[in-house]
Design a protein around this motif. Structure first.
Motif, PDB file in Angstrom:
ATOM      1  N   MET A  22      56.706 104.526 173.203  1.00  0.00           N
ATOM      2  CA  MET A  22      57.063 105.934 173.001  1.00  0.00           C
ATOM      3  C   MET A  22      55.885 106.845 173.377  1.00  0.00           C
ATOM      4  O   MET A  22      56.068 107.886 174.033  1.00  0.00           O
ATOM      5  CB  MET A  22      57.454 106.142 171.529  1.00  0.00           C
ATOM      6  N   LYS A  23      54.700 106.439 172.981  1.00  0.00           N
ATOM      7  CA  LYS A  23      53.506 107.252 173.270  1.00  0.00           C
ATOM      8  C   LYS A  23      53.262 107.373 174.771  1.00  0.00           C
ATOM      9  O   LYS A  23      52.738 108.383 175.246  1.00  0.00           O
ATOM     10  CB  LYS A  23      52.287 106.637 172.604  1.00  0.00           C
ATOM     11  N   PRO A  27      55.544 111.026 175.463  1.00  0.00           N
ATOM     12  CA  PRO A  27      54.473 111.567 174.616  1.00  0.00           C
ATOM     13  C   PRO A  27      54.806 112.972 174.114  1.00  0.00           C
ATOM     14  O   PRO A  27      55.399 113.783 174.831  1.00  0.00           O
ATOM     15  CB  PRO A  27      53.264 111.593 175.562  1.00  0.00           C
ATOM     16  N   ASP A  28      54.462 113.219 172.853  1.00  0.00           N
ATOM     17  CA  ASP A  28      54.623 114.545 172.247  1.00  0.00           C
ATOM     18  C   ASP A  28      56.064 115.038 172.231  1.00  0.00           C
ATOM     19  O   ASP A  28      56.321 116.250 172.269  1.00  0.00           O
ATOM     20  CB  ASP A  28      53.745 115.583 172.985  1.00  0.00           C
ATOM     21  N   TYR A  29      57.023 114.086 172.212  1.00  0.00           N
ATOM     22  CA  TYR A  29      58.432 114.512 172.166  1.00  0.00           C
ATOM     23  C   TYR A  29      58.705 115.064 170.762  1.00  0.00           C
ATOM     24  O   TYR A  29      58.296 114.485 169.763  1.00  0.00           O
ATOM     25  CB  TYR A  29      59.370 113.333 172.442  1.00  0.00           C
ATOM     26  N   PRO A  30      59.415 116.180 170.638  1.00  0.00           N
ATOM     27  CA  PRO A  30      59.641 116.810 169.325  1.00  0.00           C
ATOM     28  C   PRO A  30      60.359 115.866 168.342  1.00  0.00           C
ATOM     29  O   PRO A  30      61.455 115.376 168.638  1.00  0.00           O
ATOM     30  CB  PRO A  30      60.527 118.022 169.655  1.00  0.00           C
ATOM     31  N   TRP A  35      66.413 110.885 165.836  1.00  0.00           N
ATOM     32  CA  TRP A  35      67.064 110.388 164.613  1.00  0.00           C
ATOM     33  C   TRP A  35      66.337 109.123 164.181  1.00  0.00           C
ATOM     34  O   TRP A  35      66.240 108.163 164.943  1.00  0.00           O
ATOM     35  CB  TRP A  35      68.539 110.060 164.877  1.00  0.00           C
ATOM     36  N   LYS A  36      65.811 109.130 162.960  1.00  0.00           N
ATOM     37  CA  LYS A  36      65.121 107.963 162.423  1.00  0.00           C
ATOM     38  C   LYS A  36      65.692 107.636 161.047  1.00  0.00           C
ATOM     39  O   LYS A  36      65.840 108.523 160.203  1.00  0.00           O
ATOM     40  CB  LYS A  36      63.612 108.225 162.321  1.00  0.00           C
ATOM     41  N   ARG A  37      65.998 106.369 160.858  1.00  0.00           N
ATOM     42  CA  ARG A  37      66.641 105.943 159.617  1.00  0.00           C
ATOM     43  C   ARG A  37      65.783 106.243 158.391  1.00  0.00           C
ATOM     44  O   ARG A  37      66.309 106.521 157.314  1.00  0.00           O
ATOM     45  CB  ARG A  37      66.953 104.438 159.672  1.00  0.00           C
TER      46      ARG A  37
END
Length: 217
Positions: A22-23, A27-30, A35-37
């Motif tokens: 992800m980094k 990177p720096d995605y809002p 969505w995170k459980r």
């Protein structure tokens, strides 16, 4: 077979790897757009093989595909295989059916799921599918395979996925269950045969006829 602790550690490693990727890739995605459980409400536990099970179901219900209906059931399940359906209209609408006959269409798809071996149902106040028991979709696909209802290429992908997620044991458990049923059936048949043989022996022994007493002189 991996233990529960090992499986948990493997999932953590997958999460950690995703975080590293992800980094690099985003990177720096809002965070607010993700969505995170661990943070967001409204999640369900479903089998990772469900997309493959849906494919197998749709292949057997051409013209009236029922795979999406099964997905909606799993999404609504309260982290338990038993689901109580108090509002069939809501389930029918969520599955994409509209109009006056939406619930009837949904019920036809539900019958397909039951006939194919992916759910069981009991009648209640809202009809034939008031109580729904969600069955293991891995066993459902395996049953279709043994009935000759899946393609070789599809079944190969399905078994590969089972190995990938550590769910191969489901098929072995199913085989052991069938073996147990056969042993029980044989035991019942043996007991019945033994009981029948004993009954035949009892009826074959004829009672002795008593001689009439001589008349008193």
């Amino acid at each position: 077979m991996a233990t529960q602790k090992q499986s948990r550690r493997r999932r953590l490693n997958m999460t950690e790897r995703a975080e590293e990727q992800m980094k690099i890739q985003f990177p720096d995605y809002p965070e607010d757009l993700l969505w995170k459980r661990s943070r967001n409400h409204g999640f369900s536990t479903i089998p990772r093989t469900l997309p493959l099970a849906m494919q197998a179901i749709d292949a057997q219900s051409k013209g009236q595909p029922a795979g999406h209906v099964l997905l909606c059931l799993w999404i609504r399940a309260p982290d338990h295989p038993l689901l109580t359906i108090d509002a069939p209209t809501a389930f029918a609408t969520e599955a994409g059916f509209e109009g006056e006959r939406a619930v009837d269409t949904w019920r036809r798809r539900m019958r397909s799921l039951r006939d194919l071996g992916f759910i069981e149902s009991k009648e209640g106040s809202t009809g034939d599918f008031h109580y729904v028991l969600l069955l293991n979709p891995n066993i459902g696909v395996e049953k279709l395979q043994r009935q000759g209802k899946t393609q070789t290429s599809f079944y190969g992908r399905f078994r590969d996925r089972l190995i990938d997620i550590g769910a191969e044991r489901d098929i072995k458990d199913y085989d052991e269950y069938l073996e147990h049923l056969e042993l029980e059936k044989a035991a019942v048949a043996k007991a019945a045969a033994k009981k029948g043989a004993k009954a035949d022996d009892d009826t074959s022994v004829k009672p002795k006829r008593l001689k009439p007493k001589a008349a008193d002189k």
